[in-house]
Write a protein that holds these residues in place. Structure first.
Motif, PDB file in Angstrom:
ATOM      1  N   GLY A 177      -3.087   3.851  -9.551  1.00 25.13           N
ATOM      2  CA  GLY A 177      -2.822   4.866  -8.524  1.00 25.13           C
ATOM      3  C   GLY A 177      -2.015   6.046  -9.062  1.00 25.13           C
ATOM      4  N   ASP A 178      -1.798   6.989  -8.172  1.00 25.41           N
ATOM      5  CA  ASP A 178      -1.116   8.236  -8.527  1.00 25.41           C
ATOM      6  C   ASP A 178       0.347   7.996  -8.951  1.00 25.41           C
ATOM      7  OD1 ASP A 178      -0.844  11.212  -8.362  1.00 25.41           O
ATOM      8  OD2 ASP A 178       0.595  10.652  -6.805  1.00 25.41           O
ATOM      9  N   LEU A 179       1.044   7.163  -8.203  1.00 23.70           N
ATOM     10  CA  LEU A 179       2.458   6.921  -8.527  1.00 23.70           C
ATOM     11  C   LEU A 179       2.600   6.217  -9.876  1.00 23.70           C
ATOM     12  CD1 LEU A 179       5.401   7.100  -7.475  1.00 23.70           C
ATOM     13  CD2 LEU A 179       5.099   4.799  -6.576  1.00 23.70           C
ATOM     14  N   ALA A 180       1.727   5.235 -10.112  1.00 23.52           N
ATOM     15  CA  ALA A 180       1.763   4.501 -11.387  1.00 23.52           C
ATOM     16  C   ALA A 180       1.506   5.463 -12.552  1.00 23.52           C
ATOM     17  CB  ALA A 180       0.729   3.388 -11.369  1.00 23.52           C
ATOM     18  N   ARG A 181       0.537   6.332 -12.359  1.00 21.42           N
ATOM     19  CA  ARG A 181       0.112   7.247 -13.427  1.00 21.42           C
ATOM     20  C   ARG A 181       1.179   8.312 -13.718  1.00 21.42           C
ATOM     21  NH1 ARG A 181      -3.127  11.511 -14.381  1.00 21.42           N
ATOM     22  NH2 ARG A 181      -2.755  12.349 -12.308  1.00 21.42           N
ATOM     23  N   LYS A 237       8.046   3.010  -0.691  1.00 21.55           N
ATOM     24  CA  LYS A 237       8.144   3.588   0.646  1.00 21.55           C
ATOM     25  C   LYS A 237       6.751   3.909   1.154  1.00 21.55           C
ATOM     26  CE  LYS A 237       8.448   8.464   0.922  1.00 21.55           C
ATOM     27  NZ  LYS A 237       9.089   9.743   0.909  1.00 21.55           N
ATOM     28  N   PRO A 238       6.461   4.030   2.396  1.00 22.72           N
ATOM     29  CA  PRO A 238       7.419   3.908   3.495  1.00 22.72           C
ATOM     30  C   PRO A 238       7.652   2.438   3.881  1.00 22.72           C
ATOM     31  CG  PRO A 238       5.263   4.488   4.358  1.00 22.72           C
ATOM     32  CD  PRO A 238       5.116   4.431   2.864  1.00 22.72           C
ATOM     33  N   PHE A 239       8.916   2.119   4.178  1.00 24.35           N
ATOM     34  CA  PHE A 239       9.222   0.771   4.617  1.00 24.35           C
ATOM     35  C   PHE A 239       9.209   0.780   6.160  1.00 24.35           C
ATOM     36  CE2 PHE A 239      11.190  -3.221   5.348  1.00 24.35           C
ATOM     37  CZ  PHE A 239      10.829  -3.985   4.246  1.00 24.35           C
TER      38      PHE A 239
HETATM   39  P1  NAD Z   1      -2.959   5.762  -4.618  1.00 23.40           P
HETATM   40  O1  NAD Z   1      -3.883   5.816  -3.443  1.00 23.40           O
HETATM   41  O2  NAD Z   1      -3.051   6.829  -5.650  1.00 23.40           O
HETATM   42  O3  NAD Z   1      -3.184   4.371  -5.372  1.00 23.40           O
HETATM   43  C1  NAD Z   1      -3.367   3.173  -4.692  1.00 23.40           C
HETATM   44  C2  NAD Z   1      -3.541   2.022  -5.667  1.00 23.40           C
HETATM   45  O4  NAD Z   1      -3.695   0.834  -4.908  1.00 23.40           O
HETATM   46  C3  NAD Z   1      -4.780   2.119  -6.555  1.00 23.40           C
HETATM   47  O5  NAD Z   1      -4.456   1.605  -7.835  1.00 23.40           O
HETATM   48  C4  NAD Z   1      -5.777   1.201  -5.872  1.00 23.40           C
HETATM   49  O6  NAD Z   1      -6.719   0.613  -6.762  1.00 23.40           O
HETATM   50  C5  NAD Z   1      -4.858   0.151  -5.328  1.00 23.40           C
HETATM   51  N1  NAD Z   1      -5.451  -0.527  -4.151  1.00 23.40           N
HETATM   52  C6  NAD Z   1      -5.848   0.032  -2.982  1.00 23.40           C
HETATM   53  N2  NAD Z   1      -6.343  -0.915  -2.170  1.00 23.40           N
HETATM   54  C7  NAD Z   1      -6.263  -2.093  -2.831  1.00 23.40           C
HETATM   55  C8  NAD Z   1      -6.608  -3.420  -2.513  1.00 23.40           C
HETATM   56  N3  NAD Z   1      -7.169  -3.764  -1.339  1.00 23.40           N
HETATM   57  N4  NAD Z   1      -6.366  -4.370  -3.434  1.00 23.40           N
HETATM   58  C9  NAD Z   1      -5.806  -4.057  -4.615  1.00 23.40           C
HETATM   59  N5  NAD Z   1      -5.451  -2.816  -4.969  1.00 23.40           N
HETATM   60  C10 NAD Z   1      -5.676  -1.841  -4.088  1.00 23.40           C
HETATM   61  O7  NAD Z   1      -1.495   5.637  -4.020  1.00 23.40           O
HETATM   62  P2  NAD Z   1      -0.107   6.137  -4.679  1.00 23.40           P
HETATM   63  O8  NAD Z   1       0.061   7.584  -4.397  1.00 23.40           O
HETATM   64  O9  NAD Z   1      -0.033   5.676  -6.085  1.00 23.40           O
HETATM   65  O10 NAD Z   1       0.975   5.386  -3.777  1.00 23.40           O
HETATM   66  C11 NAD Z   1       1.274   4.010  -3.905  1.00 23.40           C
HETATM   67  C12 NAD Z   1       2.479   3.679  -3.037  1.00 23.40           C
HETATM   68  O11 NAD Z   1       3.602   4.411  -3.493  1.00 23.40           O
HETATM   69  C13 NAD Z   1       2.318   4.031  -1.559  1.00 23.40           C
HETATM   70  O12 NAD Z   1       3.013   3.084  -0.790  1.00 23.40           O
HETATM   71  C14 NAD Z   1       3.011   5.374  -1.448  1.00 23.40           C
HETATM   72  O13 NAD Z   1       3.506   5.600  -0.145  1.00 23.40           O
HETATM   73  C15 NAD Z   1       4.151   5.190  -2.441  1.00 23.40           C
HETATM   74  N6  NAD Z   1       4.669   6.442  -2.987  1.00 23.40           N
HETATM   75  C16 NAD Z   1       3.875   7.278  -3.707  1.00 23.40           C
HETATM   76  C17 NAD Z   1       4.408   8.435  -4.235  1.00 23.40           C
HETATM   77  C18 NAD Z   1       3.559   9.355  -5.068  1.00 23.40           C
HETATM   78  O14 NAD Z   1       4.134  10.330  -5.577  1.00 23.40           O
HETATM   79  N7  NAD Z   1       2.297   9.125  -5.244  1.00 23.40           N
HETATM   80  C19 NAD Z   1       5.745   8.754  -4.029  1.00 23.40           C
HETATM   81  C20 NAD Z   1       6.543   7.876  -3.311  1.00 23.40           C
HETATM   82  C21 NAD Z   1       5.991   6.717  -2.798  1.00 23.40           C
END
Ligand code: NAD
Length: 484
Positions: free
Chosen positions: A20-24, A148-150
């Protein structure tokens, strides 16, 4: 100055949502930086788990690209990156079904520290916690990191706490708020509790008011649908600004230990007054040449969700009675800036004549863009011509005082992940803290929904609606300029 890096014990870190975006953008580049700093032991491993088929080489390539994008060139020679990628593996997983869990169980070592980062949508937090337990992947010492969000209100936060509690003990749950991982936020605690200078003055007798601003220049474009169900109050005030307020306002804990610190933060949240309507200003950005308006971004022409909020918050306890905390956050504002500003009172009586003007000390704690602190003190303007006073900064920017290495502070995410591995919960929110924050937030939101209040439109690139300026003007005060 030589930075001290203390390696952590061997660990397996599973990142749900590892593609996902946060991981990347944050988690994986952060882990790479810790690797470069020499903090990762030889056999630490990182396992991406997400939807979608991919093999180990595919995931290594994906993470390699993230590093190339988010790490500066001088910190990523091919050899180091390759050594880091060696630590990575991937397994497809279905958070809502049973697919992939047995394979994950085989990959995770039981003898190492195990941490599971829930970097997925909040709708999956409960599913993943339950399956980790059911498939016996987690041990009583495993840690889970919850993004978050919790929850979106008290009821949903309670339900989420309850579902996590079915599989994990509170000491295993790390509710992340990355603001708490910022160097300056921790420095706020050092400044308050490691110096005798500030604490005697840290109260309503000497502090006139406190301002906490988190300003963003970005719009909600691209995630308007999600944001429209949230708004600035839920997305920013209930968590990030609330945490900053707590650290500024809390009593000194008896020791720097997770529960001692969190007990004191909780007391602050419980002492917050309900906020009357006249102390809240909500706004939505309008359109300009650079982009659409909030309602266009949200794709709901009738949307009343706020992209900006300013509020005056009172704390009912001995320390703070009479000293308001003004909170302000919004999108598409003038500059990207986060800071806590403590405005001290003027001296009780000025011995200088009127030409000297009125002066007060200001301590500002800047979280971004340039982390650092600055204390404004009043001195005599040099030179002849009598006693003219001038305010000058005692700049505590880390780089100036401690050498350039000190400016290269770890990103909040990497610091917090290492805290998880160490088992230190001090900078994470406890379940009762989150619930108390929602208990304060819910009636405020219900209030404006019941009244049918509409947010005021503000110009993109401004400091928010005019009314937000009035919120302070009517108290004879002024917001600090929003500037990068
Ligand atoms: P994203 O949509 O980019 O990534 C979602 C990830 O979840 C993907 O790797 C996807 O493969 C996986 N996924 C989705 N459904 C799945 C399922 N059923 N089984 C297994 N894996 C599944 O989301 P993100 O932006 O990386 O956000 C992730 C979390 O972090 C969210 O809770 C978001 O609120 C939080 N967050 C994100 C940011 C940010 O900058 N992106 C900042 C703060 C908090």
């Amino acid at each position: 100055m030589v930075s001290r890096v203390i390696p952590v014990d061997p660990f397996d870190l599973v990142i749900f949502g590892g593609t996902g975006d946060l991981a990347r953008r944050k988690i994986l580049p952060g882990l790479y930086r810790r690797f470069v700093a020499g903090q990762m032991p030889e056999d630490a491993r990182i396992i991406g788990a997400a939807r979608g088929e991919m093999d180990q080489a595919g995931y290594q390539a994906f993470v390699g690209e993230a590093i190339a994008e988010f790490i500066s060139e001088k910190k990523r020679d091919a050899e180091t990156v390759a050594a880091f990628l060696e630590r990575l593996n991937y397994t497809p997983i279905d958070a809502r079904g049973e697919g992939g869990w047995d394979a994950l169980a085989k990959m995770v070592r039981k003898e190492a520290i195990t941490a599971f980062y829930f970097s997925v949508g909040p709708g999956l937090f409960g599913d993943i916690a339950t399956r980790l337990h059911k498939h016996k992947i987690a041990t009583p010492e495993s840690r889970i990191v919850v993004e978050k969000p919790f929850g979106r209100d008290l009821e949903s936060a309670k339900a989420l706490n309850a579902v996590l509690a079915e599989s994990f003990d509170e000491h295993q749950i790390y509710r992340i708020d990355h603001y708490l991982g910022k160097e300056t936020v921790q420095n706020l605690m050092a400044v308050r509790f490691a110096n005798v200078l500030f604490e005697p003055l840290w109260n309503a007798q000497y502090i006139d008011h406190v301002q906490i601003t988190v300003a963003e220049t970005v719009s909600v474009g691209g995630r308007g649908g999600y944001y429209d169900k949230s708004g600035a109050m839920r997305d920013m005030i209930q968590n990030h600004l609330m945490q900053l307020l707590c650290l500024t306002a809390m009593e000194p804990p008896s020791k720097f230990d997770p529960d001692a610190v969190r007990d004191e933060k909780l007391k602050v949240i419980r002492a917050l007054d309900a906020v009357p309507t006249e102390n809240i200003v909500r706004g939505q950005y309008g359109a300009d040449g650079d982009g659409p308006s909030y309602v266009e971004d949200s794709e709901d022409p009738e949307s009343r969700t706020e992209s900006f909020i300013a509020m005056k918050v009172d704390i009912s306890n001995w320390r703070w009675k009479g000293t308001p905390f003004y909170l302000r956050t919004g999108k598409r504002l003038k500059a990207r800036m986060s800071e806590i500003v403590v405005h001290f009172k003027e001296t009780p009586h000025s011995i200088f004549d009127e030409d000297a003007g009125s002066h007060a000390n200001i301590l500002s704690i800047r979280l971004q863009p340039d982390e650092g602190m600055d204390l404004r003190v009043t001195i005599k303007e040099p030179g002849p011509g009598g006693m003219r006073l001038v305010d000058v900064p005692l700049d505590m920017t880390f780089a100036d005082a401690l050498g350039p290495e000190a400016a290269d502070v770890p990103d909040a995410y990497e610091r917090l992940i290492m805290d998880v591995i160490r088992g230190n919960q001090t900078l994470f929110m406890r379940g009762d803290e989150v619930e108390a924050a929602w208990a304060w937030t819910d009636p405020i939101i219900e209030g404006w929904i019941t009244r049918g209040d509409k947010p005021k439109t503000y110009d993109p690139g401004s400091s928010g609606p005019e009314d937000a300026l009035m919120l302070l003007h009517r108290d004879g005060r002024r917001w600090r300029e929003i500037s990068a």
